[in-house]
Design an enzyme around this catalytic site. Structure first.
Site, PDB file in Angstrom:
ATOM      1  N   CYS A  30      -7.508  -0.390   0.373  1.00 19.23           N
ATOM      2  CA  CYS A  30      -7.697  -0.483   1.818  1.00 19.23           C
ATOM      3  C   CYS A  30      -8.349   0.795   2.351  1.00 19.23           C
ATOM      4  O   CYS A  30      -8.514   1.782   1.626  1.00 19.23           O
ATOM      5  CB  CYS A  30      -6.354  -0.728   2.507  1.00 19.23           C
ATOM      6  N   CYS A  51      -6.381   3.949   1.894  1.00 17.67           N
ATOM      7  CA  CYS A  51      -6.466   4.494   0.540  1.00 17.67           C
ATOM      8  C   CYS A  51      -7.835   5.103   0.276  1.00 17.67           C
ATOM      9  O   CYS A  51      -7.951   6.099  -0.452  1.00 17.67           O
ATOM     10  CB  CYS A  51      -6.148   3.410  -0.484  1.00 17.67           C
ATOM     11  N   HIS A 108      13.981 -17.012 -17.654  1.00 17.48           N
ATOM     12  CA  HIS A 108      14.028 -15.744 -18.382  1.00 17.48           C
ATOM     13  C   HIS A 108      15.441 -15.548 -18.934  1.00 17.48           C
ATOM     14  O   HIS A 108      16.429 -15.904 -18.299  1.00 17.48           O
ATOM     15  CB  HIS A 108      13.667 -14.592 -17.445  1.00 17.48           C
ATOM     16  N   CYS A 127      -4.272  -0.029  -4.494  1.00 15.12           N
ATOM     17  CA  CYS A 127      -4.698  -0.592  -3.215  1.00 15.12           C
ATOM     18  C   CYS A 127      -6.030   0.029  -2.826  1.00 15.12           C
ATOM     19  O   CYS A 127      -6.242   1.238  -3.015  1.00 15.12           O
ATOM     20  CB  CYS A 127      -3.644  -0.319  -2.146  1.00 15.12           C
ATOM     21  N   CYS A 171       0.851  -1.197   0.000  1.00 12.85           N
ATOM     22  CA  CYS A 171       0.000   0.000   0.000  1.00 12.85           C
ATOM     23  C   CYS A 171       0.884   1.243   0.000  1.00 12.85           C
ATOM     24  O   CYS A 171       1.691   1.440   0.911  1.00 12.85           O
ATOM     25  CB  CYS A 171      -0.896  -0.020   1.234  1.00 12.85           C
ATOM     26  N   ASN A 206      10.914  -0.472  -8.684  1.00 11.45           N
ATOM     27  CA  ASN A 206      10.931  -1.261  -9.922  1.00 11.45           C
ATOM     28  C   ASN A 206       9.517  -1.356 -10.481  1.00 11.45           C
ATOM     29  O   ASN A 206       8.614  -1.884  -9.820  1.00 11.45           O
ATOM     30  CB  ASN A 206      11.458  -2.673  -9.644  1.00 11.45           C
ATOM     31  N   GLU A 207       9.319  -0.819 -11.670  1.00 11.30           N
ATOM     32  CA  GLU A 207       8.054  -0.954 -12.394  1.00 11.30           C
ATOM     33  C   GLU A 207       6.833  -0.722 -11.498  1.00 11.30           C
ATOM     34  O   GLU A 207       5.980  -1.592 -11.322  1.00 11.30           O
ATOM     35  CB  GLU A 207       7.963  -2.329 -13.055  1.00 11.30           C
ATOM     36  N   LYS A 221      13.430 -18.153 -13.564  1.00 10.56           N
ATOM     37  CA  LYS A 221      14.668 -18.922 -13.743  1.00 10.56           C
ATOM     38  C   LYS A 221      14.935 -19.264 -15.202  1.00 10.56           C
ATOM     39  O   LYS A 221      16.063 -19.604 -15.563  1.00 10.56           O
ATOM     40  CB  LYS A 221      14.629 -20.190 -12.899  1.00 10.56           C
ATOM     41  N   GLU A 230      15.628  -2.079 -19.184  1.00 10.64           N
ATOM     42  CA  GLU A 230      15.523  -3.529 -19.288  1.00 10.64           C
ATOM     43  C   GLU A 230      15.094  -3.930 -20.688  1.00 10.64           C
ATOM     44  O   GLU A 230      14.234  -3.295 -21.295  1.00 10.64           O
ATOM     45  CB  GLU A 230      14.490  -4.097 -18.298  1.00 10.64           C
TER      46      GLU A 230
END
Length: 691
Positions: A167, A170, A366, A165, A125, A159-160, A364, A315
């Site tokens: 909750c 929020c 990728h 959320c 969150c 990361n990305e 594993k 990436e």
């Protein structure tokens, strides 16, 4: 005098094209030999940068308040010794299990109002005070310890980012956001048109986020929730950045984006020093990759345009993914070709997920630079090393600009609203595909194109294309009116000027705020079934100077030409469309505004934009007819142009250059007057810029 068009390097420590990968040494702490072997292989592959620590929270703080930085000290020191630099990550993308157990509020609640268990990533969150406190604490300790480390060139924030959320924290934050925006419930009810189905709110506590078992049919409500989620995510990103800034305010920050539909990435631009994104196309679905390549080019152009300066390809895969419906290997040459495409459109880096394949868990299989075999004797490693040599040879390109005279108008809230509209074709109105098609027609000619939003400056452009500008604010309508009046060329399509910023229909006739500029009234619109067909015929002697009949599909509007001239009409004799305007132009002030009343295919769009590029005087990368599937893009420093010729057609091609003097940037040898490109061939040329 030609102005210099070069941006300062992302990092003065590494003023070249960056080449590297996500590196996860925390997965290999049980075997210290791996670090030494990785450093050896990084040097062999020509890598000069790694992103480190992206999902390392459990290794950095295995117990609450217990921090273990020794392993990271060793990694950064060893990389620095080897002359390899680091984007140091904040690890907020996935938290340790102890936190989920002790502080349940950090776990995300889904739209069904069920709180998630521990697991996955971005399962947290952004509003939670506990999660914000824990994130700031760890980020601050990382900054205090490493911000001035010789290996560190910048911060890789999380990361990305993605997801939402629901909750109670929020929900309260959403209500507060709405109070700030609307002030009163009366204003909110009016903006959301809640009188429909008696959904009027009489207390702020009654408002909740959209839910599959509750309210999800009030379009203004849906739109504001998506805007709130973006604002809350950006606020969390800024929260992370504040925690690392104090130790070294000049150290650049980025966060890797992944074209997640739920976030308006333009809102991140002001918070970041450099834009980065993750690109994972499904190459080789067909022998001819050109259509896919054009859509990838669109996203490169989009992310470059967020700050109108070079970006980072943070990436991509050097071989395959493991999460797409079919995970195909990149064929020989495709890695170099697709990487140089990113550089051609403004990237100052080519970086991978991942450096070394994980031994277990979901990725594993990728693709990675280093396979489970653990050595350099693989095709993928050889191709990565070859690219490393190429990037080193062309590194003078780093920091150069892309000068675009054409732009595609692409707003996230328009995208959301189009898909929420319950309009003429709910089986698929294909908004993105339509945008790609218009962009592709310019890409195929070698016309550099920015991808801009309604709040951006329209001044630099000669041509603006606005496909399906369904959500069009009055202010946007006025900006486009001034753009055309001052001499610009505008192209708009069906399903434009329909609703305002609250997703309320414009009254008085579509296309609403664009009606005066376009000089038409769109009386009716309908969707067509997939096997329905209509067509248009160019009128004899039309000002664009090309004729013929073209098939249209999916969407059709019946429009009235008010002040506009008709360039083409519908042709289907069995349809009540027959003879009605299908393509118009309105001369407005010093400019021209074109309107397409139906969805048209690549053959028409190619012919149409070829004529518009000529009429608008758009600069092309190379003044030559490019073979199908070959693209040409240019970057410049104002003195030299760097021209990329890229072959995505799936077969060998020849390209005639335009008579200017070119040299091959990699070899320094003269190039031309004709290039031979093998399958997946790519050439990088240099020429002096013309006065």
């Amino acid at each position: 005098m030609i102005p210099k068009l070069r941006f300062p390097p992302v990092s003065a420590k590494l003023p070249v094209l960056m080449h590297g990968a996500d590196y996860n040494p925390d997965q290999w702490l049980h075997d210290p030999r791996v670090l030494e072997e990785d450093v050896r292989l990084m040097k062999l592959a020509g890598c000069n940068v790694m992103s480190v620590g992206i999902f390392a929270w459990a290794a950095l703080e295995p117990e609450e308040g217990v921090f273990t930085f020794g392993w990271l000290d060793r990694v950064l020191d060893r990389l620095a010794e080897a002359g390899i630099y680091v984007w140091l990550a904040t690890p907020s993308g996935a938290r340790p299990a102890w936190m989920s157990e002790k502080y349940p509020e950090v776990r995300r609640v889904e739209a069904n109002r069920v709180r998630n268990l521990h697991g996955m990533r971005h399962n947290h969150c952004y509003t939670s005070p506990v999660y914000r406190e824990k994130t700031a604490l760890l980020n601050g300790k990382l900054a205090e310890r490493y911000a001035n480390h010789p290996a560190v060139i910048g911060w890789h924030i999380s990361n990305e980012y993605g997801g939402d959320c629901h909750c109670e924290l929020c929900q309260e934050a959403f209500r507060g956001w709405l109070r700030e925006k609307y002030g009163t419930l009366e204003a909110l009810n009016a903006a959301w048109w809640t009188s429909f189905w008696a959904h009027t709110y009489t207390d702020w506590r009654q408002i909740e986020s959209p839910a599959p078992h509750g309210e999800y049919m009030v379009h203004g409500h849906n739109l504001d929730w998506r805007r709130f989620v973006t604002d809350q995510t950006v606020d969390f990103c800024r929260h992370e950045i504040r925690a690392v800034r104090a130790a070294h305010p000049a150290l650049p920050v980025t966060t890797n984006m992944h074209m997640i539909e739920g976030l308006d990435y333009r809102k991140f631009a002001d918070a970041l020093d450099v834009i980065s994104w993750d690109s994972y196309p499904t190459w080789h679905e067909q022998k001819d990759d050109s259509k896919l390549a054009a859509s990838v080019a669109f996203y490169h152009d989009l992310f470059r345009s967020l700050k109108r300066k070079p970006f980072l390809l943070m990436e991509c895969t050097p071989s395959l993914t493991n999460w797409q419906p079919v995970s195909k290997l990149k064929r020989p040459g495709m890695h170099r070709l697709s990487s140089l495409q990113a550089v051609a459109h403004g990237a100052d880096s080519v970086q991978y997920f991942q450096w070394r394949k994980s031994r277990g868990s979901s990725e594993k299989f990728h693709g990675a630079v280093v396979d489970h075999a653990g050595h350099e004797h693989t095709r993928v490693f050889r191709e990565v090393a070859e690219l490393g040599r190429t990037l080193a040879a062309i590194s003078e390109i780093a920091g150069t600009a892309t000068v675009a005279e054409a732009a595609i108008l692409f707003d996230w809230d328009n995208r959301w609203a189009v898909k929420d509209a319950q309009g003429p074709r709910n089986m698929g109105i294909h908004y993105e595909e339509t945008v790609y098609a218009h962009h592709r027609a310019l890409w195929a000619q070698g016309v550099s194109t920015d991808v801009i939003g309604s709040d951006d400056d329209f001044g630099p452009y000669k041509l603006i294309v606005a496909p399906m500008l369904y959500l069009c604010r009055e202010a946007t309508g006025r900006k486009l009116e001034r753009f055309v009046e001052a001499g610009g060329t505008l192209v708009a399509t069906y399903w434009s000027g329909i609703v305002d910023e609250n997703d309320l229909c414009h009254l008085g006739g579509f296309p609403g705020p664009l009606r005066k500029t376009l000089g038409i009234w769109a009386e009716e619109i309908e969707g067509l079934y997939d096997d329905d067909r209509n067509g248009i015929a160019m009128l004899p002697g039309n000002e664009l100077g090309f004729g013929g009949e073209f098939e249209s599909h999916e969407i059709g509007e019946r429009i009235h030409a008010e002040s506009a001239d008709v360039l083409a009409v519908y042709t289907d004799a069995d349809s009540f469309y027959a003879g009605w305007p299908a393509l118009t132009v309105n001369r407005f002030g010093k400019g021209n505004a074109y309107y397409m009343a139906t969805r048209l295919k690549d053959d028409f769009l190619g012919a149409f934009y070829r004529k518009l590029a000529e009429r608008a005087g758009l600069i092309r990368a190379v003044e030559t007819d490019l073979p199908h599937g070959v693209s040409a893009q240019v970057r410049t420093d104002g003195i030299a142009d760097y021209v990329f010729i890229l072959n995505f057609s799936g077969r060998a091609q020849r390209v005639a250059l335009d008579g200017r003097r070119y040299t091959d940037l990699e070899t320094g040898q003269p190039a031309g007057p004709e290039l031979e490109l093998p399958v997946c061939g790519a050439r990088v040329l240099k020429r002096l810029r013309q006065e």
